[in-house]
Design an enzyme around this catalytic site. Sequence first.
Site, PDB file in Angstrom:
ATOM      1  N   GLU A  78      15.263   1.839 -12.025  1.00 17.11           N
ATOM      2  CA  GLU A  78      13.998   1.475 -12.347  1.00 17.11           C
ATOM      3  C   GLU A  78      13.200   1.698 -11.041  1.00 17.11           C
ATOM      4  O   GLU A  78      13.534   0.806 -10.089  1.00 17.11           O
ATOM      5  CB  GLU A  78      13.611   0.265 -13.041  1.00 17.11           C
ATOM      6  CG  GLU A  78      14.114  -0.009 -14.315  1.00 17.11           C
ATOM      7  CD  GLU A  78      14.675  -1.537 -14.958  1.00 17.11           C
ATOM      8  OE1 GLU A  78      14.273  -2.455 -14.214  1.00 17.11           O
ATOM      9  OE2 GLU A  78      15.268  -1.630 -15.862  1.00 17.11           O
ATOM     10  N   SER A 118      15.051  -0.368 -19.458  1.00 14.33           N
ATOM     11  CA  SER A 118      16.028  -0.359 -20.753  1.00 14.33           C
ATOM     12  C   SER A 118      17.350  -0.138 -20.152  1.00 14.33           C
ATOM     13  O   SER A 118      18.078   1.084 -20.276  1.00 14.33           O
ATOM     14  CB  SER A 118      15.634   0.681 -21.763  1.00 14.33           C
ATOM     15  OG  SER A 118      15.368   1.993 -21.055  1.00 14.33           O
ATOM     16  N   GLU A 119      18.083  -1.191 -19.490  1.00 15.37           N
ATOM     17  CA  GLU A 119      19.430  -0.935 -18.781  1.00 15.37           C
ATOM     18  C   GLU A 119      20.378  -0.458 -19.639  1.00 15.37           C
ATOM     19  O   GLU A 119      21.373   0.161 -19.437  1.00 15.37           O
ATOM     20  CB  GLU A 119      19.768  -2.287 -18.128  1.00 15.37           C
ATOM     21  CG  GLU A 119      19.005  -2.348 -16.959  1.00 15.37           C
ATOM     22  CD  GLU A 119      17.617  -3.282 -16.918  1.00 15.37           C
ATOM     23  OE1 GLU A 119      16.847  -3.460 -15.883  1.00 15.37           O
ATOM     24  OE2 GLU A 119      17.404  -3.400 -18.373  1.00 15.37           O
ATOM     25  N   ALA A 124      21.586  -8.111 -10.434  1.00 13.02           N
ATOM     26  CA  ALA A 124      22.828  -8.132 -11.182  1.00 13.02           C
ATOM     27  C   ALA A 124      22.903  -8.794 -12.443  1.00 13.02           C
ATOM     28  O   ALA A 124      23.649  -8.202 -13.488  1.00 13.02           O
ATOM     29  CB  ALA A 124      24.188  -8.621 -10.201  1.00 13.02           C
ATOM     30  N   ASP A 125      22.118  -9.766 -12.488  1.00 14.40           N
ATOM     31  CA  ASP A 125      22.039 -10.486 -14.110  1.00 14.40           C
ATOM     32  C   ASP A 125      21.583  -9.496 -15.028  1.00 14.40           C
ATOM     33  O   ASP A 125      21.886  -9.630 -16.178  1.00 14.40           O
ATOM     34  CB  ASP A 125      20.890 -11.347 -13.917  1.00 14.40           C
ATOM     35  CG  ASP A 125      21.041 -12.538 -12.657  1.00 14.40           C
ATOM     36  OD1 ASP A 125      21.303 -13.648 -13.061  1.00 14.40           O
ATOM     37  OD2 ASP A 125      20.936 -11.833 -11.450  1.00 14.40           O
ATOM     38  N   HIS A 172      17.963 -13.861 -12.008  1.00 16.73           N
ATOM     39  CA  HIS A 172      17.831 -12.753 -11.229  1.00 16.73           C
ATOM     40  C   HIS A 172      18.760 -13.252  -9.935  1.00 16.73           C
ATOM     41  O   HIS A 172      18.411 -12.676  -8.944  1.00 16.73           O
ATOM     42  CB  HIS A 172      16.430 -12.799 -10.710  1.00 16.73           C
ATOM     43  CG  HIS A 172      15.554 -11.986 -11.678  1.00 16.73           C
ATOM     44  ND1 HIS A 172      15.219 -12.477 -12.710  1.00 16.73           N
ATOM     45  CD2 HIS A 172      14.913 -10.789 -11.577  1.00 16.73           C
ATOM     46  CE1 HIS A 172      14.396 -11.729 -13.601  1.00 16.73           C
ATOM     47  NE2 HIS A 172      14.132 -10.555 -12.747  1.00 16.73           N
TER      48      HIS A 172
END
Length: 735
Positions: A434, A464-465, A490-491, A535
């Site tokens: 992103e 949209s990971e 990382a979350d 986050h």
Amino acid sequence: MSRSKPLSPDVEWLELATTAQDWKKADPSLLKTMLVQMQIIRSFEESVLELTAEGLVHGPAHSSIGQEGGAVGSAVMLRPGDGVNGSHRGHHQFLAKGLAYLARTTGGTMDPVDPVSAEVQAYLQRTLAEILGLDQGFSHGRGGSMHLQWMEAGALGTNAIVGGGVPLAAGNAWAQKHAPTSDAGTDITVSYFGDGATNIGSVLETMNLAAAWKLPLCFFIENNLYAVSTHVSEVTAESRLSGRGPGFGIRSWRVDGMDPLAVHLAMAQATAHMRSGGGPTLIEVEVYRYLHQNGPFPGSAFGYRTKDEENAWHKRDPIVRVTKELKKLGYLDDAVITQMTDKIKQACTLSVTELTEQDPDGKIGKRRIRPALWPDASFVDIGVRSDLSELESARTEEESSFTGELAKGKFIDAIADVMQARMDADKSIVVMGEDVHRLKGGTNGATRGLKEAHPERVLGTPISENAFAGLAGGIAMDGRFKPVIEFMYADFMWVAGDQLFNQIAKARHMFGGSGDVPLVLRSKVAMGTGYGSQHSMDPAGIFATSAGWRVVAPSTPFDYVGLMNAALAINDPVVIIEHVDLYTSTGTVPVQDFDFQIPFGKAAIRRTGKALTILTYGAMVQPTLDAVGDTGTDAEVVDLRWLDKASIDWDTIEASIKKTNNILIVEQGTRGTSYGGWLSDEIQRRCFDYLDYPIQRVLGGEASPSISKVLERAAFAGRPEIAAALKAIKEDQGL
């Protein structure tokens, strides 16, 4: 008064059905080939069910009987370079693609007079062996019924997670489109999935991504009306599932899947659209699963549908339909059809006979798997990761012995510089995430200059990971490109959990242990920035528990260069854990030479000592050194660098513990997902005899860091907490 006007999609949404004229115009060899392939699949599935009833199939056997028309009608025309992946109910998808591949030597046709060649016989036996969990199977029995892969034939792998394979298919399609070969952009990928998957987030995310990037991907929905027992009308207001496509700008078809010719004609239109660069397509075929979700009994036996419903669908059987048309057109007679069916059944019986034998302890006729065909139990952990032969010629360096020119520089600049060097040298590296293509290097500057230098290989993604992580996994498994993906925090790994841990991490091992998955995931820890509970996490403890992932955590700019180079060279997925506290820090960096690696699996001793071993990593290394200095502790500080179980430097750790007989593990994050938990357990098992004191730890609290500045700081560990722990250790132990 307000004004309104009707809106319509910008793409076609068509329902296609055949006419008598279509059957007359169809190539007779095509119709015969479809009949042969459907009968092979039907007879093969009957053999599987027979073995299931005898208890010889360990695990589920999701039969595709009744659904052959969709798979064969769509795959019969596919080229060797085309790829397919599928669902847990995927025997027919796998067999259809494999049979089409084997038919390439005969012009893509199969003859009802001689339906089973030696190659087809071998294919059937090897497929059955995989379903039975035997060593001669495609994945040496690891994949079984739900994970069938034959990469040579373009069968990319069926998938036990509903919708889980769809993002991977998008990655394969991306690689096909961008491959530096003469056929770039003309090969396509087909992802088969059922009605249930049309409501899965990863599928819908992938539809959006594939349409935005115009990928040559066909979303092929086998709508068999039921999940296990729940009817499609109970779970969606729009049961015409092909309606999903136009909402994303995807040209879509709805077809009777019990009519293989109709499926073939729709696929021909979709294929022409994709091969010409038109982007993705969607085909919904209405088919019927004759049997229950798993096993040899009909759904009516479980009460969720009626026998009348089942009988109505049986009358539309795809094999009966094609047989009837071939006879009507005078292309085949009953004698040839009977002989064809007998030969195919004999071939399936032969496959069973080769893999089973009379059970010496059972009644006459009771079979067992031939004992010699099972994989050796010692194979259980082989192939979880690469054997690292790809690193044999690697040039390795440490900062202390580096002879090239060095200068002071920022950590964040080292990230951008090493990526620039690698992308300049290696045209296979692709960066995605992103905003990585905007803001002069993304939200932190880590991709500075990359888009300008390599515009086709730096991809700004939708939010949209799950989709783009899976897409990267598919690219990696294709093997022609090396994806580097960025998760802004990382979350966000939890959003993409299925793709990261069920797909990417397990792919090599699950499919036999030999398939490379060269992928790098960059992500940052943001504790202390006020971004709150969702986050801020340190993901090291989670990734360390996932076999298949390698984990590195650089603490200096120099190490970042070498660790990134190593990560890009390794044929495994590697997560590089960064930290916002390090981005603005300065350290020694190479001026021109960015072509070295940090030695694989080697920790760095940042300070020698005799009284206490401290293990830490990443952004906690400098605070630990500072706290040691503050307290005057005679401690040896070990920067782990490589964190996963297969890469961690046990030689250095054990040598230090044998010297100090005392250990402290320091990390910043919370207890629940801590890295030190498993590390403590391993040290206890390996080094118990050398420990004079219990293993001690510094880490955060139970709760995740929150927004309040005071509460956030109370949730994680830092220099004051390390110093307090050291003072307590010195006091308690008299150091």
